[in-house]
Design an enzyme around this catalytic site. Structure first.
Site, mmCIF file in Angstrom:
data_model
loop_
_atom_site.group_PDB
_atom_site.id
_atom_site.type_symbol
_atom_site.label_atom_id
_atom_site.label_comp_id
_atom_site.label_asym_id
_atom_site.label_seq_id
_atom_site.Cartn_x
_atom_site.Cartn_y
_atom_site.Cartn_z
ATOM 1 C CG HIS A 1 16.002 63.191 2.659
ATOM 2 N ND1 HIS A 1 15.218 63.851 3.565
ATOM 3 C CD2 HIS A 1 17.268 63.602 2.859
ATOM 4 C CE1 HIS A 1 15.986 64.660 4.276
ATOM 5 N NE2 HIS A 1 17.230 64.523 3.878
ATOM 6 C CG ASP B 1 25.394 62.612 1.653
ATOM 7 O OD1 ASP B 1 26.214 63.493 1.907
ATOM 8 O OD2 ASP B 1 24.539 62.222 2.466
#
Ligand code: COA
Length: 372
Positions: A263, A314
């Site tokens: 991320h 996700d």
């Protein structure tokens, strides 16, 4: 000699603060919508309450959230003219996000308020967009399955209606609760790629349909919302828990990005992934899909130990949706369905305090060329 503009380049705008926002915030591993932590909202708020919060900057009263539900219900249905248009679009072998992007863009052609940027019209158009995206996704899926569209039930919530319209059967209370929580978890995420796209489009004072269409286009990519579908593909490819560690080692050795990890902002873990992981564990086990959770857990351990990367939103949403029987290529459209609420909050905020986004590019091309 032609002058060349030079400046410090922040590739991918890492660390650049591009605007002020009061919609959602990320500090270390804490995500808040309007000051409320995601853990609090996921446990205690309904998606409709979250939408009210995102759009109004305050916790709704029961009457306010009922009012929002009533307004959304008015817009769930697709008009006959919209359905006739949608019936002209191909559905076989097309990317569901490409179809959704086209359909959302087309909706503006039947909306006489689409070009009106007054605060009242923004809210009205926002309600229509939020209410219609689930109906569009269900329309797409049922059409490609050769099934008729199932009209939404105006008495029910967005989570209930989506599962009903998708499957044509009444969802269980448990499925509705899980799905509603997923909608909350995906609703907003500060200045992510698609929220930024939405704001950039809104900043030219273009309309909300254009802004949301931009958001959908950005979310589609595998480095953003498209990752959840790719996670499920990866689990199918690995198929056997015993093969997962070697698969990860090989992927990392070949510099292959493992979907659902890493991320730009969270370096100590994505709080949404933690919530989704526990949802994935119980759902997968309860629905006979324990193998997919088991492979996911092994992948996580391998990626953490070999690369130090943690799962993002996700990674475990893939097995949650799969265990609910949702087709894997609809995982990203479902993300869009939820995130439309956040994109709209960002667009409202942008219109209210606007300055067009217009950064610079550092010139690296040829200079001093002459044509004749
Ligand atoms: N798998 C393997 N390596 C990864 C990785 C992943 N998922 N994510 C990042 N890395 C590695 C990069 O290869 C790079 O390694 P290096 O320094 O050895 O070259 C390093 O970590 C930094 O990655 P980078 O791509 O520069 O980070 P970013 O901030 O530009 O990108 C993401 C962030 C989310 C786009 C990126 O982590 C990614 O592509 N993840 C997979 C897609 C995904 O899950 N997207 C959903 C995001 S919510």
């Amino acid at each position: 000699m032609v002058e060349v503009y030079e400046g410090a380049v922040d590739k991918g705008l890492e660390g650049v603060v591009a605007c002020t926002t009061g919609v959602s915030s990320i500090v270390d591993a804490t995500l808040c919508y309007r000051g409320y932590t995601i853990e609090d909202l996921a446990a205690n708020a309904s998606f409709e309450e979250v939408v009210w919060l995102l759009w109004n900057n305050e916790k709704p009263t029961a009457a306010q959230v009922d009012g929002l539900k009533t307004q959304l219900k008015e817009h769930f249905k697709l008009s006959d003219s919209t359905k006739s248009f949608l019936n002209t679009l191909p559905v076989k072998d097309v990317h569901p996000m490409a179809w959704l992007r086209t359909a959302v863009s087309a909706l503006s052609l039947w909306d006489d308020k689409s070009q009106d940027l007054s605060p009242e019209a923004q809210r009205e158009v926002g309600l229509k967009l939020l209410a219609k995206v689930p109906s569009l996704i269900a329309f797409f899926h049922r059409k490609r399955e050769g099934k008729d569209f199932v009209d939404p039930n105006p008495e029910k919530t967005m989570a209930w209606n989506f599962l009903w319209m998708l499957n044509g059967t009444e969802p269980s209370d448990e499925a509705v609760k899980v799905f509603d929580t997923c909608l909350t978890l995906h609703a907003d995420h500060e200045l992510n790629c698609s929220a930024f796209s939405t704001r950039v489009t809104a900043s030219s004072l273009s309309d909300l349909y254009s802004a949301i269409t931009s958001g959908i286009g950005s979310l589609k990519g595998p480095l953003h919302g498209g990752a959840n579908t790719e996670v499920m593909r990866m689990l199918f490819e690995i198929d056997d828990p015993a093969k997962a560690p070697a698969w990860v080692e090989n992927a990392l050795a070949n510099k292959v990005k493992i979907m659902g990890f890493g991320h730009r902002v969270y370096k100590n873990g994505d709080p949404r992934a933690k919530i989704l992981k526990s949802m994935s564990k119980s759902l997968s086990e309860n629905t006979g899909n324990g193998k997919w959770y088991e492979i996911s857990d092994i992948i996580e351990q391998a990626v953490v130990s070999q690369k130090g990367l943690l799962p993002n939103v996700d990674f475990y949403s893939a097995t949650v949706y799969y265990s609910m029987g949702i087709p894997m290529d609809l995982f990203t459209p479902i993300f869009a369905m939820s995130r439309t609420s956040g994109w709209l909050a960002h667009a409202f905020e942008q219109y209210a305090n606007n300055r067009i986004y217009r950064p610079r590019g550092e010139w690296v091309g040829k200079s001093s060329q002459t044509w004749a």
